[in-house]
Design a protein around this motif. Structure first.
Motif, mmCIF file in Angstrom:
data_model
loop_
_atom_site.group_PDB
_atom_site.id
_atom_site.type_symbol
_atom_site.label_atom_id
_atom_site.label_comp_id
_atom_site.label_asym_id
_atom_site.label_seq_id
_atom_site.Cartn_x
_atom_site.Cartn_y
_atom_site.Cartn_z
ATOM 1 N N MET A 28 0.847 -1.203 0.000
ATOM 2 C CA MET A 28 0.000 0.000 0.000
ATOM 3 C C MET A 28 0.882 1.253 0.000
ATOM 4 O O MET A 28 0.595 2.240 -0.680
ATOM 5 C CB MET A 28 -0.890 -0.046 1.251
ATOM 6 C CG MET A 28 -1.901 1.063 1.356
ATOM 7 S SD MET A 28 -3.276 0.835 0.227
ATOM 8 C CE MET A 28 -3.589 2.540 -0.177
ATOM 9 N N GLU A 29 1.986 1.196 0.746
ATOM 10 C CA GLU A 29 2.899 2.341 0.799
ATOM 11 C C GLU A 29 3.618 2.545 -0.528
ATOM 12 O O GLU A 29 3.967 3.662 -0.888
ATOM 13 C CB GLU A 29 3.925 2.140 1.912
ATOM 14 C CG GLU A 29 3.247 1.986 3.250
ATOM 15 C CD GLU A 29 4.162 2.255 4.429
ATOM 16 O OE1 GLU A 29 5.312 2.693 4.214
ATOM 17 O OE2 GLU A 29 3.705 2.021 5.551
ATOM 18 N N VAL A 30 3.852 1.452 -1.242
ATOM 19 C CA VAL A 30 4.524 1.547 -2.546
ATOM 20 C C VAL A 30 3.546 2.094 -3.584
ATOM 21 O O VAL A 30 3.791 3.128 -4.211
ATOM 22 C CB VAL A 30 5.047 0.163 -2.999
ATOM 23 C CG1 VAL A 30 5.768 0.272 -4.325
ATOM 24 C CG2 VAL A 30 5.930 -0.464 -1.928
ATOM 25 N N ASN A 31 2.424 1.412 -3.736
ATOM 26 C CA ASN A 31 1.486 1.740 -4.816
ATOM 27 C C ASN A 31 0.508 2.861 -4.465
ATOM 28 O O ASN A 31 -0.285 3.288 -5.301
ATOM 29 C CB ASN A 31 0.711 0.488 -5.224
ATOM 30 C CG ASN A 31 1.574 -0.472 -6.005
ATOM 31 O OD1 ASN A 31 2.235 -0.084 -6.963
ATOM 32 N ND2 ASN A 31 1.614 -1.715 -5.587
ATOM 33 N N GLY A 32 0.564 3.333 -3.215
ATOM 34 C CA GLY A 32 -0.249 4.477 -2.817
ATOM 35 C C GLY A 32 0.482 5.790 -3.007
ATOM 36 O O GLY A 32 -0.044 6.843 -2.662
ATOM 37 N N ILE A 81 9.223 -4.143 -0.292
ATOM 38 C CA ILE A 81 9.605 -2.780 -0.699
ATOM 39 C C ILE A 81 9.332 -2.544 -2.178
ATOM 40 O O ILE A 81 9.607 -1.460 -2.693
ATOM 41 C CB ILE A 81 11.090 -2.488 -0.395
ATOM 42 C CG1 ILE A 81 11.994 -3.496 -1.111
ATOM 43 C CG2 ILE A 81 11.324 -2.505 1.122
ATOM 44 C CD1 ILE A 81 13.460 -3.095 -1.107
ATOM 45 N N GLY A 82 8.784 -3.547 -2.854
ATOM 46 C CA GLY A 82 8.477 -3.377 -4.275
ATOM 47 C C GLY A 82 7.940 -4.658 -4.858
ATOM 48 O O GLY A 82 7.748 -5.654 -4.150
ATOM 49 N N THR A 83 7.662 -4.607 -6.144
ATOM 50 C CA THR A 83 7.137 -5.786 -6.844
ATOM 51 C C THR A 83 7.844 -5.936 -8.193
ATOM 52 O O THR A 83 8.354 -4.962 -8.754
ATOM 53 C CB THR A 83 5.625 -5.662 -7.131
ATOM 54 O OG1 THR A 83 5.413 -4.517 -7.958
ATOM 55 C CG2 THR A 83 4.802 -5.533 -5.868
ATOM 56 N N CYS A 84 7.861 -7.149 -8.687
ATOM 57 C CA CYS A 84 8.237 -7.356 -10.083
ATOM 58 C C CYS A 84 7.420 -8.533 -10.589
ATOM 59 O O CYS A 84 6.987 -9.369 -9.798
ATOM 60 C CB CYS A 84 9.742 -7.550 -10.266
ATOM 61 S SG CYS A 84 10.458 -8.911 -9.342
ATOM 62 N N LEU A 98 7.802 -8.126 -18.790
ATOM 63 C CA LEU A 98 8.390 -7.831 -17.481
ATOM 64 C C LEU A 98 7.850 -6.505 -16.967
ATOM 65 O O LEU A 98 7.726 -5.543 -17.739
ATOM 66 C CB LEU A 98 9.919 -7.732 -17.653
ATOM 67 C CG LEU A 98 10.745 -7.273 -16.444
ATOM 68 C CD1 LEU A 98 10.769 -8.366 -15.368
ATOM 69 C CD2 LEU A 98 12.169 -6.940 -16.875
ATOM 70 N N GLY A 99 7.530 -6.449 -15.669
ATOM 71 C CA GLY A 99 7.131 -5.192 -15.032
ATOM 72 C C GLY A 99 7.744 -5.096 -13.647
ATOM 73 O O GLY A 99 8.110 -6.124 -13.060
ATOM 74 N N TYR A 100 7.856 -3.880 -13.099
ATOM 75 C CA TYR A 100 8.476 -3.704 -11.776
ATOM 76 C C TYR A 100 8.120 -2.343 -11.200
ATOM 77 O O TYR A 100 7.892 -1.372 -11.927
ATOM 78 C CB TYR A 100 10.013 -3.833 -11.875
ATOM 79 C CG TYR A 100 10.583 -3.147 -13.089
ATOM 80 C CD1 TYR A 100 10.876 -1.799 -13.071
ATOM 81 C CD2 TYR A 100 10.764 -3.848 -14.282
ATOM 82 C CE1 TYR A 100 11.361 -1.157 -14.200
ATOM 83 C CE2 TYR A 100 11.243 -3.222 -15.410
ATOM 84 C CZ TYR A 100 11.537 -1.875 -15.358
ATOM 85 O OH TYR A 100 11.993 -1.244 -16.488
ATOM 86 N N VAL A 101 8.076 -2.299 -9.868
ATOM 87 C CA VAL A 101 7.745 -1.078 -9.130
ATOM 88 C C VAL A 101 8.504 -1.108 -7.803
ATOM 89 O O VAL A 101 8.484 -2.118 -7.105
ATOM 90 C CB VAL A 101 6.213 -1.021 -8.854
ATOM 91 C CG1 VAL A 101 5.907 0.090 -7.886
ATOM 92 C CG2 VAL A 101 5.433 -0.817 -10.145
ATOM 93 N N LEU A 102 9.134 -0.005 -7.451
ATOM 94 C CA LEU A 102 9.940 0.055 -6.227
ATOM 95 C C LEU A 102 9.509 1.247 -5.373
ATOM 96 O O LEU A 102 9.249 2.335 -5.911
ATOM 97 C CB LEU A 102 11.421 0.202 -6.620
ATOM 98 C CG LEU A 102 12.457 0.182 -5.506
ATOM 99 C CD1 LEU A 102 12.484 -1.170 -4.792
ATOM 100 C CD2 LEU A 102 13.850 0.487 -6.083
ATOM 101 N N ALA A 103 9.461 1.045 -4.043
ATOM 102 C CA ALA A 103 9.143 2.141 -3.119
ATOM 103 C C ALA A 103 10.138 3.283 -3.317
ATOM 104 O O ALA A 103 11.337 3.048 -3.487
ATOM 105 C CB ALA A 103 9.220 1.647 -1.682
ATOM 106 N N ARG A 104 9.612 4.500 -3.265
ATOM 107 C CA ARG A 104 10.461 5.663 -3.538
ATOM 108 C C ARG A 104 11.654 5.731 -2.591
ATOM 109 O O ARG A 104 12.748 6.143 -2.988
ATOM 110 C CB ARG A 104 9.633 6.940 -3.417
ATOM 111 C CG ARG A 104 10.221 8.047 -4.244
ATOM 112 C CD ARG A 104 9.678 9.410 -3.963
ATOM 113 N NE ARG A 104 8.264 9.479 -3.658
ATOM 114 C CZ ARG A 104 7.667 10.605 -3.295
ATOM 115 N NH1 ARG A 104 8.371 11.720 -3.233
ATOM 116 N NH2 ARG A 104 6.389 10.608 -3.020
#
Ligand SMILES: CC(C)(COP(=O)(O)OP(=O)(O)OC[C@H]1O[C@@H](n2cnc3c(N)ncnc32)[C@H](O)[C@@H]1OP(=O)(O)O)[C@@H](O)C(=O)NCCC(=O)NCCS
Length: 189
Positions: A28-32, A81-84, A98-104
């Motif tokens: 939630m903290e990552v994607n919010g 702390i993130g997703t891939c 491929l996709g990925y997202v990391l907490a700021r």
């Protein structure tokens, strides 16, 4: 063969494993965070209810066998702390996206590079994929540089491929072939 369930991937700073419902509060903290989703074709999560809907969607995609949704667990804090993810598996062509997202708070630390190296090893060795693709908003320089560091080749521009917060957005397409990854990996080791 649809995706088989892979064992957790162990890197220096991370465990990269399949997502679990217990990860949603951290995610939630990552994607919010609107900065994190700025260049992505979806909205920030507004509530845990949205997080749970996302989780349910991922579970059904995984059951269908065309998606593997991983989280990056930071060994020090033991939190996500993130997703891939690997998604849109095209079995006949041994290809996926491929996709990925990391907490700021973790940008600029090289952890996503660390996670993706392990994920690409898994994709090309264990899962026997032949080609991976990534789509990126041309303004997303950090993502562009990350893909080049991994050996991806920028192959073209797809016009108005996404709607990003309602705006039609051009998208760069990147590709990486298994043989290129194996050669690239040897160069790096
Ligand atoms: C994409 C993402 C995972 C990259 O992680 P990161 O930790 O920021 O990556 P790095 O800090 O290693 O940055 C990669 C490179 O981009 C550069 N960079 C980072 N932010 C930048 C910016 N805003 N503008 C220009 N370059 C930037 C870094 O200097 C680095 O280059 P270098 O290797 O030559 O030093 C992260 O930025 C993120 O989660 N973004 C939001 C979600 C997203 O956009 N995902 C990708 C969807 S395609």
């Amino acid at each position: 063969v649809p995706f088989a369930t892979p064992a957790p991937l162990n890197t220096k700073r991370l465990i990269v494993r399949l997502v679990d419902e217990g990860d949603l509060a951290s995610l939630m903290e990552v994607n919010g965070d609107p900065e994190v989703t700025r260049f992505l074709p979806y909205h920030v999560w507004q509530s845990m209810a949205e997080a749970r809907l996302w989780y349910e969607r991922m579970c059904s995609l995984q059951l269908a066998g065309n998606t593997l949704q991983f989280v990056l667990i930071d060994k020090r804090s033991a939190t996500a702390i993130g997703t891939c993810l690997l998604f849109r598996l095209e079995e006949d062509s041994a290809r996926a996206e491929l996709g990925y997202v990391l907490a700021r708070s973790h940008w600029g630390t090289g952890v996503m590079f660390e996670a993706l190296r392990a994920l690409l090893d898994c994709a090309f060795d264990k899962l026997q994929l032949r080609r991976l693709e990534a789509e990126v908003n041309p303004r997303n320089l950090a993502s562009h540089k990350l893909l080049l560091k991994l050996g991806f080749v920028q192959e073209g521009l797809l016009r108005e491929r996404w709607l990003t917060k309602g705006e039609p957005t051009d998208v760069n397409i990147y590709g990486l072939l298994r043989n290129e990854w194996l050669a690239h990996r040897e160069l790096r080791n």
